[in-house]
Design an enzyme around this catalytic site. Structure first.
Site, mmCIF file in Angstrom:
data_model
loop_
_atom_site.group_PDB
_atom_site.id
_atom_site.type_symbol
_atom_site.label_atom_id
_atom_site.label_comp_id
_atom_site.label_asym_id
_atom_site.label_seq_id
_atom_site.Cartn_x
_atom_site.Cartn_y
_atom_site.Cartn_z
ATOM 1 N N ASP A 17 40.086 32.866 49.639
ATOM 2 C CA ASP A 17 39.690 34.129 49.004
ATOM 3 C C ASP A 17 40.523 34.251 47.723
ATOM 4 O O ASP A 17 41.461 33.471 47.502
ATOM 5 C CB ASP A 17 39.977 35.305 49.959
ATOM 6 C CG ASP A 17 39.606 36.663 49.355
ATOM 7 O OD1 ASP A 17 38.576 36.742 48.659
ATOM 8 O OD2 ASP A 17 40.344 37.641 49.562
ATOM 9 N N SER A 18 40.212 35.261 46.943
ATOM 10 C CA SER A 18 41.019 35.516 45.741
ATOM 11 C C SER A 18 42.404 36.036 46.107
ATOM 12 O O SER A 18 43.292 36.063 45.254
ATOM 13 C CB SER A 18 40.318 36.561 44.874
ATOM 14 O OG SER A 18 40.196 37.767 45.609
ATOM 15 N N CYS A 80 35.083 35.228 50.822
ATOM 16 C CA CYS A 80 35.056 36.101 49.646
ATOM 17 C C CYS A 80 33.606 36.236 49.198
ATOM 18 O O CYS A 80 32.948 35.222 48.932
ATOM 19 C CB CYS A 80 35.896 35.449 48.540
ATOM 20 S SG CYS A 80 35.823 36.299 46.954
ATOM 21 N N THR A 82 32.529 37.573 46.420
ATOM 22 C CA THR A 82 32.406 37.296 44.982
ATOM 23 C C THR A 82 32.320 35.788 44.729
ATOM 24 O O THR A 82 31.465 35.322 43.972
ATOM 25 C CB THR A 82 33.624 37.886 44.227
ATOM 26 O OG1 THR A 82 33.809 39.240 44.638
ATOM 27 C CG2 THR A 82 33.421 37.819 42.741
ATOM 28 N N CYS A 189 32.929 43.304 50.462
ATOM 29 C CA CYS A 189 34.069 42.567 49.904
ATOM 30 C C CYS A 189 35.063 42.450 51.048
ATOM 31 O O CYS A 189 35.324 43.442 51.752
ATOM 32 C CB CYS A 189 34.671 43.338 48.736
ATOM 33 S SG CYS A 189 36.302 42.748 48.209
ATOM 34 N N HIS A 191 38.155 42.285 51.195
ATOM 35 C CA HIS A 191 39.324 43.172 51.122
ATOM 36 C C HIS A 191 39.035 44.527 51.775
ATOM 37 O O HIS A 191 39.917 45.145 52.360
ATOM 38 C CB HIS A 191 39.727 43.428 49.657
ATOM 39 C CG HIS A 191 40.496 42.309 49.030
ATOM 40 N ND1 HIS A 191 39.905 41.132 48.627
ATOM 41 C CD2 HIS A 191 41.816 42.185 48.737
ATOM 42 C CE1 HIS A 191 40.828 40.348 48.093
ATOM 43 N NE2 HIS A 191 41.998 40.961 48.156
HETATM 44 N N1 DGL Z 1 37.683 39.562 48.553
HETATM 45 C C1 DGL Z 1 36.764 39.339 47.503
HETATM 46 C C2 DGL Z 1 35.322 39.588 47.925
HETATM 47 O O1 DGL Z 1 34.998 39.530 49.093
HETATM 48 C C3 DGL Z 1 36.977 39.780 46.122
HETATM 49 C C4 DGL Z 1 38.057 40.594 45.605
HETATM 50 C C5 DGL Z 1 38.299 40.246 44.170
HETATM 51 O O2 DGL Z 1 38.924 39.234 43.933
HETATM 52 O O3 DGL Z 1 37.827 40.999 43.300
HETATM 53 O O4 DGL Z 1 34.475 39.793 47.100
#
Ligand code: DGL
Length: 260
Positions: A17-18, A80, A82, A189, A191
């Site tokens: 993930d990011s 993730c 994104t 997302c 997060h």
């Molecule tokens: N956790 C990530 C997602 O599911 C992205 C958060 C990010 O880096 O902006 O999209």
């Protein structure tokens, strides 16, 4: 493209993930697949992904997958939304033999909740602007209001899962829906899964949907189909890596072990 050695059932699974968001997927994976070894990579130094152009997220995702393949992983989980939207199709075309499991915002299950109210779908600007989301929305978007949430993942990165600043963010985001019938909230997302408790306080009794369990079930199916599931006597485990400063791994560990 990184050269890689094809894994076997005892090889680890790479997940990325990011930042710390993917730990919400990892928690589910450890619960459902206790005999597997996971290597989780949080690309903290390059976070957030959600406000960067698609090409940048694709390049970053390629780089991370390359690092995980150096560890001889048998599969990749893009934890993730994104990165899924920006990179999953390209990565699958590049690594045709490697199981690559990815996320998608839970619009399909949310569509079952919709009757005469609205479903709110929260995701990063990148996810909502992407083709994959447009495709999902065309199929399951009736009654869905998409809410891009720039700046929201940063709360989770800081370990701020509640409190006045986060409540103020949501107050503003949700104010147009105060008098509406909200039937479901999609957490698009990884997060945002860590913010369930705070979001639930705005919508008591309303289902909050993330794609985490579905993604892990898909991982299990893909491994099973390829004969790559770890045997029942294998010892599972987790290794956490980050491109960020030393403390990033500590924050991941804390979220992995947190009682939520
Ligand atoms: N956790 C990530 C997602 O599911 C992205 C958060 C990010 O880096 O902006 O999209």
């Amino acid at each position: 493209m990184t050269e890689y050695k094809k894994g076997d059932a005892l090889s680890p699974i790479g997940m990325f993930d990011s930042g710390v968001g993917g730990i919400s997927v990892l928690r589910e994976a450890v619960r459902l697949l206790p005999n597997e070894r996971f290597i989780f990579y949080g690309d903290t130094r390059n976070a957030p992904y959600g406000t960067k152009p698609r090409e940048t997220v694709l390049a970053l995702s390629r780089q991370v997958v390359g690092k995980l393949l150096e560890r001889d992983v048998k599969a990749i989980v893009i934890a993730c939304n994104t990165a899924t939207s920006a990179a999953a199709a390209d990565l699958r075309a590049e690594y045709t033999d490697l199981p690559i499991i990815a996320m998608e915002p839970a619009l399909k299950p949310a569509s079952l909740l919709h009757s005469d109210g609205v479903v709110l779908s929260l995701a990063t600007p990148g996810t909502i602007a992407g083709e994959k989301y447009a495709h999902l929305y065309a199929l399951y978007g009736e009654g869905v209001v998409s809410l891009p949430c720039p700046g929201l993942m940063e709360f989770v990165e800081r370990g701020e899962l509640g409190g006045p600043a986060l409540n103020a963010y949501f107050d503003q985001l949700f104010s147009p829906f105060r008098d509406k019938k909200v039937e479901g909230v999609v957490l698009g997302c990884t997060h945002y899964s860590f913010l369930k408790r705070t979001i639930a306080a705005f919508f008591p009794g309303v289902p909050l949907l993330d794609g985490n369990e579905g993604t892990v079930r898909q991982l299990r199916r893909r491994l099973e189909a390829k004969g790559l599931l770890a045997p029942a006597d294998a010892e599972g485990g987790v290794e956490l890596l980050s491109s960020g400063e030393g403390e990033a791994v500590g924050r991941m560990k804390a979220l992995l072990e947190a009682v939520l």
